[in-house]
Design a protein around this motif. Structure first.
Motif, mmCIF file in Angstrom:
data_model
loop_
_atom_site.group_PDB
_atom_site.id
_atom_site.type_symbol
_atom_site.label_atom_id
_atom_site.label_comp_id
_atom_site.label_asym_id
_atom_site.label_seq_id
_atom_site.Cartn_x
_atom_site.Cartn_y
_atom_site.Cartn_z
ATOM 1 N N LYS A 14 0.584 -1.042 -0.374
ATOM 2 C CA LYS A 14 -0.012 -0.149 -0.219
ATOM 3 C C LYS A 14 0.745 2.219 -0.084
ATOM 4 N N VAL A 38 8.130 -7.052 -4.128
ATOM 5 C CA VAL A 38 7.203 -8.142 -4.211
ATOM 6 C C VAL A 38 7.422 -9.591 -3.553
ATOM 7 N N SER A 43 1.331 -11.273 -7.017
ATOM 8 C CA SER A 43 0.963 -9.904 -6.294
ATOM 9 C C SER A 43 1.928 -8.587 -7.276
ATOM 10 N N ARG A 46 -0.564 -7.492 -9.975
ATOM 11 C CA ARG A 46 -1.657 -7.245 -8.568
ATOM 12 C C ARG A 46 -1.151 -5.349 -9.032
ATOM 13 N N VAL A 73 8.712 -3.245 2.906
ATOM 14 C CA VAL A 73 8.470 -4.117 3.736
ATOM 15 C C VAL A 73 7.394 -3.910 5.010
ATOM 16 N N PRO A 75 7.314 -4.404 9.412
ATOM 17 C CA PRO A 75 8.819 -4.638 10.234
ATOM 18 C C PRO A 75 9.597 -5.421 10.752
ATOM 19 N N LYS A 80 14.470 -10.108 7.968
ATOM 20 C CA LYS A 80 15.302 -10.762 6.171
ATOM 21 C C LYS A 80 15.673 -10.317 5.235
ATOM 22 N N VAL A 81 14.867 -9.054 4.559
ATOM 23 C CA VAL A 81 14.933 -8.513 4.165
ATOM 24 C C VAL A 81 16.695 -7.859 3.290
ATOM 25 N N ALA A 99 9.781 1.906 7.813
ATOM 26 C CA ALA A 99 9.214 0.184 8.713
ATOM 27 C C ALA A 99 9.069 1.338 10.132
ATOM 28 N N PRO A 122 5.738 7.952 7.175
ATOM 29 C CA PRO A 122 4.636 8.884 6.195
ATOM 30 C C PRO A 122 3.398 8.141 7.122
ATOM 31 N N ASN A 123 2.267 8.716 6.240
ATOM 32 C CA ASN A 123 0.725 8.832 6.934
ATOM 33 C C ASN A 123 0.159 7.754 5.591
HETATM 34 N N1 NAP Z 1 0.607 2.235 5.505
HETATM 35 C C1 NAP Z 1 0.756 3.466 6.389
HETATM 36 O O1 NAP Z 1 0.395 3.898 6.752
HETATM 37 C C2 NAP Z 1 2.097 3.039 6.877
HETATM 38 C C3 NAP Z 1 2.539 4.280 7.148
HETATM 39 C C4 NAP Z 1 4.261 4.396 8.083
HETATM 40 C C5 NAP Z 1 4.279 3.496 7.881
HETATM 41 N N2 NAP Z 1 4.551 2.119 7.287
HETATM 42 C C6 NAP Z 1 5.320 1.025 7.086
HETATM 43 O O2 NAP Z 1 5.631 0.754 5.757
HETATM 44 C C7 NAP Z 1 6.132 -0.882 5.843
HETATM 45 C C8 NAP Z 1 4.500 -0.978 4.745
HETATM 46 O O3 NAP Z 1 3.503 -1.413 4.909
HETATM 47 P P1 NAP Z 1 2.120 -1.366 4.007
HETATM 48 O O4 NAP Z 1 0.880 -1.345 4.848
HETATM 49 O O5 NAP Z 1 2.562 -0.637 2.708
HETATM 50 O O6 NAP Z 1 2.327 -3.065 4.250
HETATM 51 P P2 NAP Z 1 1.642 -4.090 2.870
HETATM 52 O O7 NAP Z 1 0.644 -3.206 2.154
HETATM 53 O O8 NAP Z 1 1.384 -5.302 3.319
HETATM 54 O O9 NAP Z 1 3.469 -3.997 1.398
HETATM 55 C C9 NAP Z 1 4.266 -4.994 1.730
HETATM 56 C C10 NAP Z 1 4.633 -5.276 0.969
HETATM 57 O O10 NAP Z 1 5.596 -5.719 0.389
HETATM 58 C C11 NAP Z 1 6.456 -6.615 -0.194
HETATM 59 N N3 NAP Z 1 6.936 -8.114 0.886
HETATM 60 C C12 NAP Z 1 7.334 -8.726 1.642
HETATM 61 N N4 NAP Z 1 7.796 -9.905 1.929
HETATM 62 C C13 NAP Z 1 8.558 -9.591 1.008
HETATM 63 C C14 NAP Z 1 10.127 -10.176 0.933
HETATM 64 N N5 NAP Z 1 10.701 -10.493 1.320
HETATM 65 N N6 NAP Z 1 10.782 -9.443 -0.468
HETATM 66 C C15 NAP Z 1 10.129 -8.266 -0.730
HETATM 67 N N7 NAP Z 1 8.868 -7.833 -0.494
HETATM 68 C C16 NAP Z 1 8.676 -8.240 0.604
HETATM 69 C C17 NAP Z 1 4.620 -7.851 0.681
HETATM 70 O O11 NAP Z 1 4.069 -8.701 -0.449
HETATM 71 P P3 NAP Z 1 3.083 -9.505 -1.342
HETATM 72 O O12 NAP Z 1 2.410 -8.239 -1.630
HETATM 73 O O13 NAP Z 1 3.808 -10.157 -2.195
HETATM 74 O O14 NAP Z 1 2.690 -10.102 0.155
HETATM 75 C C18 NAP Z 1 3.416 -5.902 -0.173
HETATM 76 O O15 NAP Z 1 3.645 -6.448 -1.319
HETATM 77 C C19 NAP Z 1 5.657 -0.712 7.194
HETATM 78 O O16 NAP Z 1 6.753 -1.419 7.457
HETATM 79 C C20 NAP Z 1 4.898 0.042 7.648
HETATM 80 O O17 NAP Z 1 5.632 0.174 9.243
HETATM 81 C C21 NAP Z 1 2.999 2.071 7.094
#
Ligand code: NAP
Length: 271
Positions: A14, A38, A43, A46, A73, A75, A80-81, A99, A122-123
């Motif tokens: 997202k 991804v 994915s 997508r 990714v 947290p 791993k990454v 993260a 960010p948000n």
């Molecule tokens: N969403 C927010 O409001 C927000 C705000 C501030 C910070 N964050 C931070 O942003 C990060 C992502 O959040 P999100 O909401 O975007 O989560 P998300 O939608 O679950 O996105 C995470 C992505 O990481 C991918 N991924 C998982 N394992 C991986 C790997 N080993 N190698 C490469 N890609 C991999 C996933 O792939 P798949 O799609 O294939 O599962 C998914 O596309 C988090 O750390 C969170 O703390 C988020």
């Protein structure tokens, strides 16, 4: 600042998608200079449907030849990454982590050496270019790294630099903040419904009012208390509403909510 730079986004979920979309729309980067990864094969389609960038499952391949590496990714997947890419990362590459609760020191520790790292929080309103991002540099981050990072997040909203010790507070205030404010909008809309306003109209009245109030604070730069006073006519109806808010302890409840979320962010530290 970003002209000619190449970016790899590890984890186009997202947030990664919102950032890439903002950077491309803004013309800050060209689609051919951005690639993303991804975690799962299905994915890939997508991301391809939404963004005109190269997408792969191969993190090592993705970071090769890039100037900026955005780690987006979850947290719990960061260690791993980082262990996966540590041997292909070069000294000139800037790592940017979004993260939550992952420190710049943790990133350097997993890479096994000092490296330029910037942490960003960010948000979700970043998706509509109304984001708020807190930024801080790690031990090796130089002014040019901070500037590059600021340019990235400016494409999707406002940015502010803070000391890393305040990143959990930023997480609790502006990253969690939209959730608190949706509850406020929802509650104001319910009040309108209680008073007979149709729900859709009531939600518009509440949301546009919050948007307008926030814009007034940002544009006038006046203290919110002064702006509140301009709405509050002596012996009018607003003061009666404010008295109810005071009795319901709205202020202290919001303060406690942010403090509690910050404590939780500290507990979640991923080691
Ligand atoms: N969403 C927010 O409001 C927000 C705000 C501030 C910070 N964050 C931070 O942003 C990060 C992502 O959040 P999100 O909401 O975007 O989560 P998300 O939608 O679950 O996105 C995470 C992505 O990481 C991918 N991924 C998982 N394992 C991986 C790997 N080993 N190698 C490469 N890609 C991999 C996933 O792939 P798949 O799609 O294939 O599962 C998914 O596309 C988090 O750390 C969170 O703390 C988020």
């Amino acid at each position: 600042m970003l002209e000619g730079k190449k970016l790899a986004v590890i984890g186009v979920g997202k947030l990664g998608e919102a950032l890439i979309s903002g950077l491309l729309k803004n013309g800050a980067l060209k689609a051919e200079d951005v690639c993303g990864t991804v975690g799962r094969e299905n994915s890939i389609s997508r991301v391809r449907e939404k963004l005109p960038i190269a997408v792969t499952l191969d993190n090592k391949e993705a970071v090769k030849g890039k100037d900026l590496i955005l780690l987006a990714v979850k947290p719990q997947n960061m260690a791993k990454v980082l262990l996966e890419i540590k041997d292909v990362i070069e000294d000139h590459q800037l790592l940017i982590s979004v993260a939550a609760s992952v420190s710049t020191a943790f990133v350097e520790e997993k890479l096994g050496r000092p490296a330029p790292v910037v942490r960003a929080m960010p948000n979700t309103p970043s998706v509509i270019n109304a984001g708020m991002t807190g930024l801080c540099g790690g031990s090796q981050a130089k002014p040019e790294h901070l500037k590059a990072c600021e340019a990235i997040f400016r494409c999707v909203g406002e940015t502010v630099f803070v000391d890393e010790s305040l990143m959990d507070a930023v997480t609790a205030l502006s990253a969690s903040g939209p959730a608190y404010l949706y509850v406020v909008i929802e509650s104001l809309a319910e009040a309108g419904v209680k008073l007979g306003i149709p729900r859709e109209t009531s939600t518009l009245l509440a949301a546009q009012t919050m948007y307008g109030a926030a814009k007034m604070v940002l544009e006038s730069k006046a203290h919110p208390a002064l702006l509140k006073d301009t709405v509050t006519t002596p012996a009018g109806c607003t003061i009666d509403g404010l008295m109810e808010l005071e009795e319901g302890k709205l202020r202290v409840t919001l303060i406690k909510a942010v403090v509690k979320a910050a404590e939780r962010a500290r507990e979640l530290v991923h080691r």
